[in-house]
Design an enzyme around this catalytic site. Structure first.
Site, short mmCIF file in Angstrom:
data_model
loop_
_atom_site.label_atom_id
_atom_site.label_comp_id
_atom_site.label_asym_id
_atom_site.label_seq_id
_atom_site.Cartn_x
_atom_site.Cartn_y
_atom_site.Cartn_z
N CYS A 90 0.81 -1.22 0.00
CA CYS A 90 0.00 0.00 0.00
C CYS A 90 0.84 1.27 0.00
O CYS A 90 0.52 2.24 -0.67
CB CYS A 90 -0.96 -0.01 1.18
SG CYS A 90 -0.13 -0.13 2.76
N HIS A 109 -2.00 0.73 7.20
CA HIS A 109 -2.30 1.01 5.81
C HIS A 109 -1.86 2.43 5.49
O HIS A 109 -1.73 3.28 6.38
CB HIS A 109 -3.81 0.86 5.59
CG HIS A 109 -4.22 0.86 4.16
ND1 HIS A 109 -3.70 -0.01 3.23
CD2 HIS A 109 -5.11 1.63 3.48
CE1 HIS A 109 -4.24 0.23 2.05
NE2 HIS A 109 -5.10 1.23 2.17
N ASP A 155 -7.81 5.76 -2.39
CA ASP A 155 -6.94 4.65 -1.96
C ASP A 155 -6.50 3.87 -3.19
O ASP A 155 -7.25 3.05 -3.71
CB ASP A 155 -7.69 3.74 -0.99
CG ASP A 155 -6.75 2.72 -0.35
OD1 ASP A 155 -5.57 2.66 -0.78
OD2 ASP A 155 -7.19 2.00 0.55
#
Lengths: 303, 660
Positions: free
Chosen positions: B404, B448, B464
């Site tokens: 991520c 994250h 995202d």
């Protein structure tokens, strides 16, 4: 003393409780722990402190229960001579389902003994006390005391006095020549010999026996104390008479008569006792001796 | 039992108590301290059992000075938690040498109680609590042994102290719950080290979040008031990174005190967070928090920061809105949100320039970037290759395999190159719903990173990029991704059927998971009622019974009333006036009652024998059984052979079948 009963059951009002010095120390420990708990805001420390505090509180019940409803009753007390030790036997009876542990019997501040009493059971304790005067002597007041189970608290009873008397014979005087009046009967007159030279056997040693007659050889062998008995062919009958001791004071007379009773019994004579207004007819044997000694012990005392 | 054996047994009890009390300190204190204690105990036992050398007064004094010096050398002080416990443990070891009187023993035991308390200053775990209960039982058993050296055997002692402790527990709970708690401390706490805590780092390098994701430690727990939002909205905002140096991301300068406001666009979500200590000040909040809890600073980037690093579990209640409009952008925020180091990947700048020319709006450019990730064979992986000096360039045009943080960093770089204010947000995503306690467990592995871009009409908007590559990460969580990856399934376009099959739990895993949840709930409950039970929680607890604003005096009254009530319950059976009957007597009285009901009452003066004769005359039909029962009773109660269980059983049976 007249109101005392023959037994006492310890109720709530007879029992008291206070912390021991370890209990005080424990309280100090709790304070330290509480301060630490507060200062560190530590939940477990609070919990431990309160658990120990609660434990002490719960132990109060256990300490109380250890004496609660305990029954004290008078046991036997063998007669002794003034100046010896009287041993008062007391029975502690536990009628509950829980055993009692570490129950101490106190006389004044002095711990006499410490016993455990099983559930539905009893324990006998012997309380020695010096026999001071002839007559009936009451058992000394006792208190019961326990620190069970944690030693942080102690419970004690009120002074317990109950109807428990021991007969104290007069103190035997130093050996005094027997001044017996022979009986009027012919066979008594016929044998004026005091004591005999013939060895007739042995019997168990008793207080008051002359040390000269102890079978020392047997003692040295580790056997029980035996007294050699000597006797003549016939039994001698004597009267131990108050009046033969004129000139002595009452207590001295009683002491001398006590000595004579012992001597006469020891030498296997038939002996009778004459006291003012009292007569014990000649006989011999343990019960007879006791009867004579009892008369002497209680002579002139209010019933 | 002769006195020496009794003494030795008492000593054994005391040593057992010492060992269980000191055991939790193994691992917390330097090893030599524990060793000194163990050696002293062994030595003392040797003296007792095998007549070893008994140290004299001078030797003991020397040893004591030596120990003081050693503790001082170890800690450079004699005050505070560690040296205090060290002294207590070594000196009580030495005390073993001179144990003589009951007093010495009792004092040692009391010190053991103190040592047990000391272990709570290191940890307040459930295990330690259980162990401490055991240790207290052993110590109390030893105390009973000291008081009654010979009366009870070890089983009786253990049972006695166990029963007493069990009876003490209700009292303890009453006092524990009601004893007035204060906030703060009485005097300054010694500065104890808070090391070894895991938490979100304050910079993001390639790999830093990935490292965090290795840890299954719990970051925080959340219980929602009402239904929790869907998993795709569970973005837990930690900190916002605006400064990029070409390799890593850092926080920008905080814009001072400022009224932070945004316009909520949906329903408020209220929830309660229990944050594990991280040694960092970040207070995690659901995107975006609307209020500032006590002790926190609200930053202009909508993050919450605690006044100092969080070293103990922290509880706070928050309100958040998952849809919002943050409105206008400050000038300085725009400047920081567009800044890129000059040497950053020319290729990325070129790509962004191309999108800028092709698409008109920032929204379309962002979409183009996401489409680019999807189209160009980018892979989301938990084990990305290492990157060099220009990680964004390498990732975008070389490896194309990333976690991520790689996607977030690359996306923000591209946006900035295209002139769109943007920034990286790190925090946690999702969490595991513990159905046992109905709360969410968020672990370090849920860490994250995502991006925010600023759009004129909507303000800061969350994007995202991971979701473009691996929607499974957002919908199913990292644990699911790990499982899918283990099974060799490519993320991105798996059918829901395939995912369901891949994620199906075996019965063992199912049981294990639920066991884990219940265990977590147990720990949570323990935490709530033990570790965190302070002034605030006590007030809440009392308020739940309607006691608001209760004074200390009233609390004290409640405590005393509660304790007395429990004691009364304990004492009642003892003080009952009913005389406890001899069992045969009880059976006989039952028999008498049966006869009385039939009109044959036993007169108070009547003995058992006389009564039996009278009853047998009146009821000749029952004569045989009356005489048998009376005979059995008389044998049992007055007979010379005493209690006889067989006879007693017969008596009971005869009485129960007796019908008058």
């Amino acid at each position: 003393m007249s109101t005392a009963a023959a037994e006492v059951v310890l109720g709530r009002r007879q029992l008291f409780m206070l912390p021991t010095r370890f209990g005080m120390l424990f309280a100090l420990l709790l304070v330290v722990q509480l301060l630490a708990a507060i200062n560190y805001g530590n939940g477990l420390a609070y919990a431990l402190t309160f658990l120990l505090g609660s434990l002490a509180v719960v132990s109060m019940l256990y300490t109380h229960r250890n004496l609660f409803r305990l029954r004290l009753s008078a046991g036997t007390c063998a007669p002794v001579f003034a100046g010896d030790m009287a041993v008062f036997r007391m029975r502690l009876t536990n009628e509950s389902n829980t055993p009692r542990y570490g129950v101490a019997l106190l006389h004044g501040k002095k711990e006499i003994t410490r016993v455990d009493i099983p559930a539905h059971g009893f324990a006998d304790v012997d309380l020695p006390a010096p026999a001071l005067k002839r007559g009936w002597q009451q058992a000394p007041a006792v208190t019961l005391h326990t620190e069970f189970p944690l030693g942080l608290l102690y419970s004690w009873s009120r002074r317990v006095e109950f109807d428990h008397a021991c007969l104290i014979y007069p103190r035997p005087a130093a050996p005094t020549p027997l001044q017996a009046l022979p009986m009027d009967s012919p066979e008594a007159v016929s044998g004026m010999k005091v004591g005999g030279e013939d060895y007739v056997g042995t019997r168990e040693f008793q207080p008051g026996d002359s040390p000269r007659h102890v079978d020392w050889k047997a003692v040295a062998r580790g056997e029980s104390w035996q007294v050699k008995q000597f006797g003549a062919g016939l039994q001698l009958t004597v009267w131990l008479d108050w009046d033969t001791l004129a000139g002595l004071d009452t207590e001295m007379r009683l002491s001398v008569l006590t000595r004579w009773v012992l001597e006469a019994q020891q030498q296997g004579m038939l002996y009778g006792l004459r006291l003012p207004q009292q007569t014990v007819h000649p006989s011999s044997g343990e019960p007879h001796q006791h009867e004579c000694l009892k008369r002497l012990a209680l002579f002139g005392l209010k019933p | 039992m002769n006195p020496t054996t009794a003494d030795r047994r008492v000593l054994q009890s005391l040593m057992a108590a010492g060992v269980v009390a000191v055991a939790p300190h193994v691992g917390e204190l330097p090893f030599w301290i524990i060793a000194v204690f163990a050696l002293c105990a062994a030595w003392r036992y040797g003296i007792e059992a095998w007549q070893w050398y008994r140290p004299g007064k001078l030797v003991r004094l020397g040893l004591m000075l030596l120990l003081l010096a050693a503790v001082f050398r170890q800690f450079h002080t004699l005050l505070g938690r560690d040296p205090g416990m060290g002294l207590l443990i070594t000196l009580i070891g030495l005390k073993f040498m001179e144990l003589k009187t009951v007093r010495d023993h009792v004092v040692s035991l009391f010190v053991f109680y103190l040592i047990i308390l000391g272990s709570f200053l290191y940890s307040q775990s459930l295990w330690l609590g259980v162990w401490a209960l055991l240790a207290v039982t052993v110590c109390t058993t030893a105390l009973v042994h000291l008081t009654q050296p010979t009366s009870l055997n070890v089983t009786q002692r253990l049972r006695l102290s166990g029963v007493m402790l069990i009876k003490a527990v209700p009292l303890m709970i009453i006092v524990y719950l009601l004893f007035p708690r204060i906030s703060g401390t009485l005097w300054g706490l010694p500065a104890d080290a808070h090391g070894g805590l895991t938490g979100m780092p304050d910079t993001m390098q390639p790999g830093s979040i990935r490292n965090l994701s290795e840890s299954s430690e719990i970051a925080f727990r959340v219980s929602f008031e009402g239904a929790p939002p869907p998993p795709r909205e569970l973005y837990w905002r930690g900190l916002v990174l605006t400064e990029f140096d070409g390799r890593g991301w850092r926080r920008g300068p905080m814009g001072g005190i400022q009224e932070v406001s945004f316009m909520p666009l949906n329903e408020a979500v209220r929830y309660h967070v229990t944050l594990e200590p991280s040694n960092k000040p970040w207070m995690l909040a659901l995107d975006l928090p609307a209020i500032r809890p006590k002790g926190a600073r609200y930053q202009p980037d909508f993050t919450l920061e605690h006044r100092e690093p969080i070293r103990e579990r922290l509880n706070y209640t928050l309100t958040s809105y998952t849809r919002y409009n943050t409105g206008t952008l400050e000038r300085s925020e725009r400047v920081h949100g567009l800044r890129l180091p000059g040497e950053t990947s020319p290729r990325a700048r070129a790509l962004a320039g191309q999108w800028l020319r092709e698409h008109g709006t920032p929204q379309q450019i962002a979409q183009a970037a996401l489409d680019h990730f999807r189209r160009e064979n980018f892979v989301y992986t938990l084990s990305p290759p290492l990157l060099g000096d220009d990680p964004v360039d390498e990732f975008l045009f070389g490896t194309r395999r990333g976690f991520c943080e790689h996607y977030a960093a690359a996306f923000v770089t591209l946006m900035r190159a295209a002139g769109i204010p943007s920034r990286v947000v790190v925090g946690y995503l999702g969490g595991e719903l513990n159905t046992a306690g109905n709360y969410l467990i968020v672990r370090q592995s849920d860490a994250h990173a995502w991006a925010e871009i600023w759009l004129a009409e909507r303000g800061w908007v969350r994007v995202d990029p991971t979701g473009a590559i691996a929607p499974e990460r957002i919908e199913l969580g990292l644990e699911a991704v790990r499982r899918l990856e283990l099974q060799g399934l490519a993320l991105g376009n798996l059918s829901s059927e395939a995912i369901r099959r891949a994620l199906e739990l075996g019965w063992f895993e199912y049981v294990a998971r639920h066991a884990r949840w219940y265990w977590d709930l147990t720990n949570m409950t323990w935490y709530r009622w033990v570790v965190d039970y302070g002034k605030e929680r006590q007030e809440r607890f009392l308020a739940s019974f309607g006691f608001e604003h209760i004074s200390w005096g009233q609390l004290g009254g409640l405590v005393i009333a509660g304790v007395l009530l429990v004691l009364l319950v304990y004492a009642l059976p003892l003080w009952r006036t009913k005389k406890s009957l001899d069992p045969p007597q009880a059976a006989y009285l039952r028999f008498c009652r049966k006869l009385a009901r039939a009109g044959l009452a036993r007169a108070p003066y009547e003995g058992a024998h006389a009564f039996a004769e009278r009853a047998a005359r009146k009821r000749s039909d029952l004569a045989a059984s009356i005489s048998e029962i009376t005979g059995l009773y008389e044998d049992l109660r007055y007979g010379p052979q005493g209690p006889d269980s067989r006879k007693f059983t017969t008596l009971k049976k005869r009485v129960s079948v007796f019908r008058a």
